[in-house]
Write an enzyme that holds these catalytic residues in place. Structure first.
Site, PDB file in Angstrom:
ATOM      1  N   HIS A   1       0.439   0.690 -10.419  1.00  0.00           N
ATOM      2  CA  HIS A   1      -0.350  -0.009  -9.692  1.00  0.00           C
ATOM      3  C   HIS A   1      -0.980  -1.095 -10.335  1.00  0.00           C
ATOM      4  O   HIS A   1      -2.343  -1.172 -10.407  1.00  0.00           O
ATOM      5  CB  HIS A   1      -1.580   0.707  -8.842  1.00  0.00           C
ATOM      6  CG  HIS A   1      -2.372   0.297  -7.921  1.00  0.00           C
ATOM      7  ND1 HIS A   1      -2.628   0.737  -6.786  1.00  0.00           N
ATOM      8  CD2 HIS A   1      -2.248  -1.049  -7.344  1.00  0.00           C
ATOM      9  CE1 HIS A   1      -3.183   0.198  -5.994  1.00  0.00           C
ATOM     10  NE2 HIS A   1      -3.180  -1.252  -6.391  1.00  0.00           N
TER      11      HIS A   1
ATOM     12  N   ARG B   1       0.777  -1.049  -0.039  1.00  0.00           N
ATOM     13  CA  ARG B   1       0.064   0.226  -0.057  1.00  0.00           C
ATOM     14  C   ARG B   1       0.776   1.381  -0.002  1.00  0.00           C
ATOM     15  O   ARG B   1       1.878   1.236   0.492  1.00  0.00           O
ATOM     16  CB  ARG B   1      -0.786  -0.051   1.197  1.00  0.00           C
ATOM     17  CG  ARG B   1      -1.865  -1.258   1.542  1.00  0.00           C
ATOM     18  CD  ARG B   1      -2.666  -1.565   0.275  1.00  0.00           C
ATOM     19  NE  ARG B   1      -3.888  -0.605   0.527  1.00  0.00           N
ATOM     20  CZ  ARG B   1      -5.071  -0.435  -0.330  1.00  0.00           C
ATOM     21  NH1 ARG B   1      -4.736  -1.370  -1.422  1.00  0.00           N
ATOM     22  NH2 ARG B   1      -6.021   0.052   0.010  1.00  0.00           N
TER      23      ARG B   1
ATOM     24  N   GLU C   1      -1.489   8.578  -4.861  1.00  0.00           N
ATOM     25  CA  GLU C   1      -1.812   7.868  -5.987  1.00  0.00           C
ATOM     26  C   GLU C   1      -3.092   8.298  -6.517  1.00  0.00           C
ATOM     27  O   GLU C   1      -3.805   8.366  -5.858  1.00  0.00           O
ATOM     28  CB  GLU C   1      -1.790   6.490  -5.521  1.00  0.00           C
ATOM     29  CG  GLU C   1      -2.027   5.314  -6.706  1.00  0.00           C
ATOM     30  CD  GLU C   1      -1.724   4.088  -6.070  1.00  0.00           C
ATOM     31  OE1 GLU C   1      -0.704   3.633  -5.515  1.00  0.00           O
ATOM     32  OE2 GLU C   1      -2.783   3.453  -6.678  1.00  0.00           O
TER      33      GLU C   1
END
Length: 301
Positions: free
Chosen positions: A262, A214, A243
């Site tokens: 990602h 994460r 992000e």
């Protein structure tokens, strides 16, 4: 069982549930909700008929407040994408160790690439911080490359394949003891910015940090400072904080940082696999059996 999928129905998932004999239904009639949105997308209040909510990802930190506001049981996808993310982790690590980003678009960079190339088998140690399904699979994959492996988990319980295991509370002993670090821990209050300025200073100056867990496991500002100061040698990031990482952020231009958007577990993989996983979870739920991927809302994963 009757089920609904919100806010974005995935045809691959629906087909798997239908093939198993389950019935699509309006949310107010559903017994199970497959939920693939964010906090603002969640239906409030949740109809009392819904006793189980399945989410298609392993990380649920962004939904904890929603979870605590319901009486339903929740299941995540822990371990479902272990091979996908583990392989992507190795790709990020090797891309850095082999200086792929430094190649650029010219053969003339060959000397620079050679100067920054290293190999996993050369008496190196990899610390895997977070040894759930992905971490365990990563350790298994790394064994073929030959590094020494340190595992870090919440309890300190020995992990198969690791040469040594530490509890998260003892992680200060790990920072100076490894060459490469992989962040895979769940995001909790205890692990938020676990990789901070003090951690980077304690690592050897040739250390490489890979984050596929994460984004907020890593203090981004401290990471930039550590890379600029030479406290560590590089990073590989599939997740970032913030992000998406904004255009123009200094990490984009650093030759010792490899970034992927990602995609360690791409969306097609999620859509392809979550249906059969949900079918198994629903079978256990309807039979009154334990659900291996049930979320411990208090623990946060």
């Amino acid at each position: 069982m009757k089920y609904a999928m919100l806010p974005s129905p995935w045809e691959e998932t629906l087909q798997a549930l239908d093939a198993a004999g389950h019935e699509r239904a309006p949310l107010e009639d559903a017994e199970v909700l497959i939920f693939n949105g964010g906090p603002d997308d969640f239906p409030r209040p949740l109809p009392p008929s819904v006793g189980l909510v399945q989410v298609p990802f392993a990380g649920v930190d962004h939904l904890l407040d929603v979870m605590r506001d319901t009486t339903a049981r929740w299941s995540n996808a822990a371990g479902l994408y272990d091979a996908t993310v583990a392989e992507s982790t190795i790709a990020l690590l090797l891309a850095h160790l082999h200086a792929h980003k430094r190649v650029g678009t010219s053969w003339s960079n060959r000397d620079e690439v050679e100067a920054h190339t290293s190999f996993l088998f050369e008496d190196k140690t990899v610390a895997v911080v977070g040894t759930g399904g992905i971490g365990k699979r990563l350790i298994h994959m790394l064994e073929g490359f030959g590094p020494r492996i340190i595992a870090v988990n919440r309890s300190g319980t020995p992990v198969e394949g690791a040469d040594e295991t530490f509890a998260t509370t003892d992680i200060e002993r790990v920072w100076p003891a490894a060459d490469y670090f992989v962040a895979l821990a769940p995001l909790t209050e205890e692990t938020h910015q676990l990789f901070d300025a003090a951690a980077f200073r304690a690592m050897p100056d040739h250390a490489v940090v890979i984050n596929v867990g994460r984004g907020p496991l890593v203090d981004t500002e401290a990471l930039v400072d550590a890379l600029r100061a030479g406290h560590i040698a590089g990073a590989g990031l599939d997740v970032t904080d913030p992000e998406p990482l904004p255009d123009g952020h200094p990490l984009w231009d650093m030759p010792n940082v490899v970034i992927t958007p990602h995609l360690a577990n791409p969306p097609y993989s999620v859509r392809r696999r979550i249906g059969s996983h949900t079918v198994q979870v629903m079978e256990r739920y309807s039979a009154g059996e334990a659900i291996p991927t049930e979320v411990d809302i208090q623990a946060g994963y």
